[in-house]
Design an enzyme around this catalytic site. Structure first.
Site, mmCIF file in Angstrom:
data_model
loop_
_atom_site.group_PDB
_atom_site.id
_atom_site.type_symbol
_atom_site.label_atom_id
_atom_site.label_comp_id
_atom_site.label_asym_id
_atom_site.label_seq_id
_atom_site.Cartn_x
_atom_site.Cartn_y
_atom_site.Cartn_z
ATOM 1 C CG ASP A 1 22.005 34.360 48.577
ATOM 2 O OD1 ASP A 1 21.214 35.229 48.208
ATOM 3 O OD2 ASP A 1 21.394 33.530 48.548
ATOM 4 C CG HIS B 1 22.444 30.836 45.428
ATOM 5 N ND1 HIS B 1 21.087 30.036 45.341
ATOM 6 C CD2 HIS B 1 20.787 32.080 45.388
ATOM 7 C CE1 HIS B 1 19.357 30.825 44.715
ATOM 8 N NE2 HIS B 1 19.904 32.020 45.556
ATOM 9 C CG HIS C 1 22.889 35.997 44.296
ATOM 10 N ND1 HIS C 1 22.307 35.664 43.642
ATOM 11 C CD2 HIS C 1 22.078 36.452 45.635
ATOM 12 C CE1 HIS C 1 21.071 35.237 44.449
ATOM 13 N NE2 HIS C 1 21.537 35.733 45.307
ATOM 14 C CG HIS D 1 20.212 39.158 48.708
ATOM 15 N ND1 HIS D 1 18.600 38.851 48.142
ATOM 16 C CD2 HIS D 1 20.416 37.823 49.073
ATOM 17 C CE1 HIS D 1 18.161 38.034 47.482
ATOM 18 N NE2 HIS D 1 19.590 37.322 47.947
ATOM 19 C CE LYS E 1 17.272 34.759 42.231
ATOM 20 N NZ LYS E 1 17.926 34.841 43.300
ATOM 21 C CG HIS F 1 16.495 30.847 44.740
ATOM 22 N ND1 HIS F 1 16.886 31.216 45.353
ATOM 23 C CD2 HIS F 1 15.751 29.491 44.875
ATOM 24 C CE1 HIS F 1 16.852 30.634 46.720
ATOM 25 N NE2 HIS F 1 16.058 29.500 46.104
#
Ligand code: DOR
Ligand code: ZN
Length: 360
Positions: free
Chosen positions: A258, A185, A22, A24, A110, A147
């Site tokens: 994350d 997360h 995971h 970004h 996602k 999420h």
């Protein structure tokens, strides 16, 4: 796992090269600035699709993947594989996901509840609006990455994950019993228990920051925007439950940083963005936790084995070596990004000394 030292406190640790399930990586200048930090450590990474506009089609994912590969340093181009995800909207076609998954472009999809976090406004308002998509994913074995926070402003922000479990996740798993789900997360004892007790098609990622900080850290000596992320860090008892889960050797828990970079100015602002940039020293940060918990022998499972097994992907054959060595984390990083003006980021553990180092 093999230790190259027989002493009680090993000085080096050799493990399969880990993956980040995971991350970004962003796009444009930020992508140029950050991607090589991830590629320094990890063989593969599940790349989040919450760009503007979000990645909702196979063609967008292909193009984004090319931009990531282009941004890699020459020595990392062969070594690092970005695994792409689709951003679920209420209008995405099941056929788009099936095509992308079939062609090996999408590894997963996602789910952002609309309004839950950065660039989530195009996300899902009601899970029942995407039941056809979820049925397709369940049938083809495509993992759903969640999420897991409710967005109702009336729910206390520290309770939003625990409420999501009961209101949405438990019913979702009942409606789609074969769907592979990664609860991303996780930040609470409730989430760790729910995953541990759940079916084998349910797993969770755990970030380094949620293993290191609790909600006090956000206010330690003043307001600390660099510790603000979503889901927000919780009470100490939750941090301890996450440490226990991560180091337990239970294959349902695996590594997902994350890492979520925002320029310093966007963090240190009147309305600072959520996200912690932990990519530069992620594996060192996890190694420190496993060392503190007396569980170095379980790092390899968490970092390099349980994720690929859950996703049905091969384990990495390459290995890395971690050395017990003091590593000073800079207070600030000025990263080149292809322009005259560097990208300024505050890394997680800024100004601290970590006790492990990834050998070059
Ligand atoms: O803190 C976060 N930052 N949490 C998220 O869910 C999104 C991420 C981001 O994209 O900045
Ligand atoms: Zn994220």
């Amino acid at each position: 796992m093999s230790e190259t030292s027989q002493s009680a406190a090993p000085q080096t640790l050799s493990i399969r090269r880990p993956d980040d399930w995971h991350v970004h990586l962003r796009d444009g200048e930020m992508l140029q600035a950050v991607v090589n930090h991830t590629a320094r450590q990890f063989a593969r990474a599940i790349v989040m699709p919450n760009l503007r506009p979000p990645i909702t089609s196979v063609i967008q994912a292909r193009e984004y993947r090319s931009r990531i590969l282009e941004a890699l340093q020459p020595d990392r181009k062969e070594r690092f594989t970005p695994l792409m995800t689709a951003y679920l909207t209420e209008t995405i076609a099941p056929a788009e996901l099936e095509q992308g998954f079939g062609e090996g472009v999408f590894t997963a999809a996602k789910l952002y509840p609309a309004g839950a976090t950065t660039n989530s406004d195009a996300g899902v308002r009601d899970l029942r609006h995407i039941s056809a998509v979820l049925e397709t994913m369940e049938r083809i074995g495509m993992p759903l990455l969640i999420h897991g926070e409710v967005t109702d402003p009336a729910v206390d922000i520290f309770d939003r994950e625990a409420v999501f479990i009961e209101e949405h996740l438990r019913p979702l798993l009942q409606r789609h019993p074969q769907l592979k789900v990664v609860f991303e997360h996780i930040t609470t004892a409730e989430a760790a228990a729910f995953v541990a007790e759940g079916p084998s098609n349910l797993a969770a990622t755990i970030t380094p920051h949620h293993l290191h900080i609790n909600r006090n850290s956000l206010f330690q000596g003043g307001l600390r925007p660099d510790f603000y992320c979503l889901p927000v860090a919780k009470r100490e008892r939750h941090r301890l439950a996450l440490r226990a889960a991560a180091t337990s050797g239970n294959p349902k828990f695996f590594l997902g940083t994350d890492s979520a970079p925002h320029p310093r100015g966007a963090k240190e602002s009147a309305c600072g963005c959520a996200g912690i940039y932990n990519a530069p020293y992620a594996i060192e940060s996890y190694a420190q936790v496993f060392d503190e918990e007396g569980a170095l022998d379980r790092l390899e499972g968490f970092a390099s084995e349980f994720g690929p097994r859950f996703y049905g992907l091969p384990l990495n054959e390459q290995r890395i070596t971690l050395q017990r060595k003091e590593t000073e984390v800079p207070g600030l990083m000025e990263l080149s990004n292809g322009t005259q003006t560097p990208t300024v980021l505050v890394p997680f553990h800024a100004g601290e000394v970590l006790h492990w180092q990834l050998a070059a």
